[in-house]
Motif scaffolding. Sequence first.
Motif, PDB file in Angstrom:
ATOM      1  N   ALA A 153       6.904   0.774   2.088  1.00  0.00           N
ATOM      2  CA  ALA A 153       7.288   1.901   3.184  1.00  0.00           C
ATOM      3  C   ALA A 153       6.272   2.084   4.118  1.00  0.00           C
ATOM      4  O   ALA A 153       6.447   2.001   5.508  1.00  0.00           O
ATOM      5  N   TYR A 169      13.725  -1.797   4.081  1.00  0.00           N
ATOM      6  CA  TYR A 169      13.042  -0.876   3.057  1.00  0.00           C
ATOM      7  C   TYR A 169      14.057  -0.693   1.827  1.00  0.00           C
ATOM      8  O   TYR A 169      13.651  -0.523   0.595  1.00  0.00           O
ATOM      9  N   TRP A 184      11.675   7.709   4.263  1.00  0.00           N
ATOM     10  CA  TRP A 184      11.011   6.742   5.194  1.00  0.00           C
ATOM     11  C   TRP A 184      11.147   7.195   6.641  1.00  0.00           C
ATOM     12  O   TRP A 184      10.193   7.184   7.538  1.00  0.00           O
ATOM     13  N   SER A 192       7.576   2.025  -4.003  1.00  0.00           N
ATOM     14  CA  SER A 192       8.106   1.691  -2.742  1.00  0.00           C
ATOM     15  C   SER A 192       7.277   2.181  -1.638  1.00  0.00           C
ATOM     16  O   SER A 192       7.431   1.851  -0.538  1.00  0.00           O
TER      17      SER A 192
END
Length: 472
Positions: free
Chosen positions: A340, A379, A405, A336
């Motif tokens: 991000a 996200y 994040w 991810s």
Amino acid sequence: MSGPMSLEPGGCEQDTLAIRLAGTRPPRRRPRWALDDATLAVRLPGRGPDEQAVSELAAELADRVGPAVHPYEVAALLEAEGLSASVISERYGHPSLFSLASALYARVPRTFPEPAPPADPWRPDTVRCLLRGALFALPGLAYLLTAPLWHAGGYAPALVLAGLVSWAWGQALGHRAHLRLATGRREAGRTLLAGAPAGAALPTAVGALPAGGGPVILAVAAQSAYLAAAGVLLVLGRERLLLAALGPLLAGAALLPWWEPGPALRAGLPLLALIATLTVTGWVLRGTRAVPAVPGAGRPRLRWSLPYGLFGLAAGVLVLLEGREEPYAVIVLTLSMGPAEWLLYRYRGLSVAALRATATPAGFLLRSAGILGLCLGAYLTPLLPAALLTGADPVALLLLAAVLWTALLLQAFGAAWPSAGICLAAAAGAGAVTLFRLPPGTAWALPLGCGAAALCLAVCALWLLGRPAPHA
């Protein structure tokens, strides 16, 4: 003059005597206000302007007359269109260019169209962001290939400890190299050339403490060397070269479901990928030496990069605590990181657009809160089904992802100490509860710590980034 003549009254008020010459063919394309070569128009004195002709001209030039702020601008437009004094007098009945310009200026309503929106300076490179996310996860295939060759219980403590040190060092070195990259590519290369070897030696030395010698040290050294070299390539934007260097590793992992490569290939393919990565890194660093140096370039202070290293250590601890319970959650988080990074660019682009669209600080704060919620939600939303598919606790995974994040967002705007301090507090609290088995228990330590950290980071983001100044 020979030939027949036709006498035609001109204009709605019949104040113009037009004499058309027969047998002459007018040109096909001429401005509407221009007289053709076959017509001689004589305006009768004392009858005033031809309102219909002026109205037609105003309708034809309305899109260019409307934005004018003074009749002189209309006069310049008419002059650029080629209207001579004789045409203005005979066709429109005005004594001068400025008289006709004033009439058009008064007749056409003022319109001030918005300028075309400028290009987004923070438009993300989607392919590059996705590739970087994949490159963060692909080295894990080396552990999959070599798993039958080593004992996880004996190797894991040394590899994890060395990985934490590599993560912290890499974050600090990456920040310092990016600061130097703003000065010049040669200066960034010098920083990486000095910091990358230390970034491989220090984690190896720390990981050797629990290793107790033997092949464990070799595994730790290989991991540390790869992380240091990969960090250099990622900072310098050579993601495709890193992907090519990992080719042997990808080929070996792709064949595992159908073919048993044997111990030699299980150890040799990761080693070949490591050698290729180190070779490519050396070649790229050598290329930075060919760039001319920037005279008088100053060096950033080391303490400026300290909070980035502390954040890397705290993030590593939080991810480690999540991985103890849900190993597949670490893979999800690693993959991810590409989306991000893409959303960090989108946040900056949307914030710049909001800055142009609002006129008050309160309005910008409201828009900034909406943009933060939109990007954070974009996200976290794909992580929910990913957590359910891997059997991980979705609450802990989403809260940890929100912490990472939002902390990266603050770091992108230079607010490194708040993000580092909050993440360190969360990592220390959750780590202490897990290590000493304190209440409320290890199952709740990470979700509670990450939840509190995510809330604090969101408040800091709104407080620091909800003002126009950081986006100007």
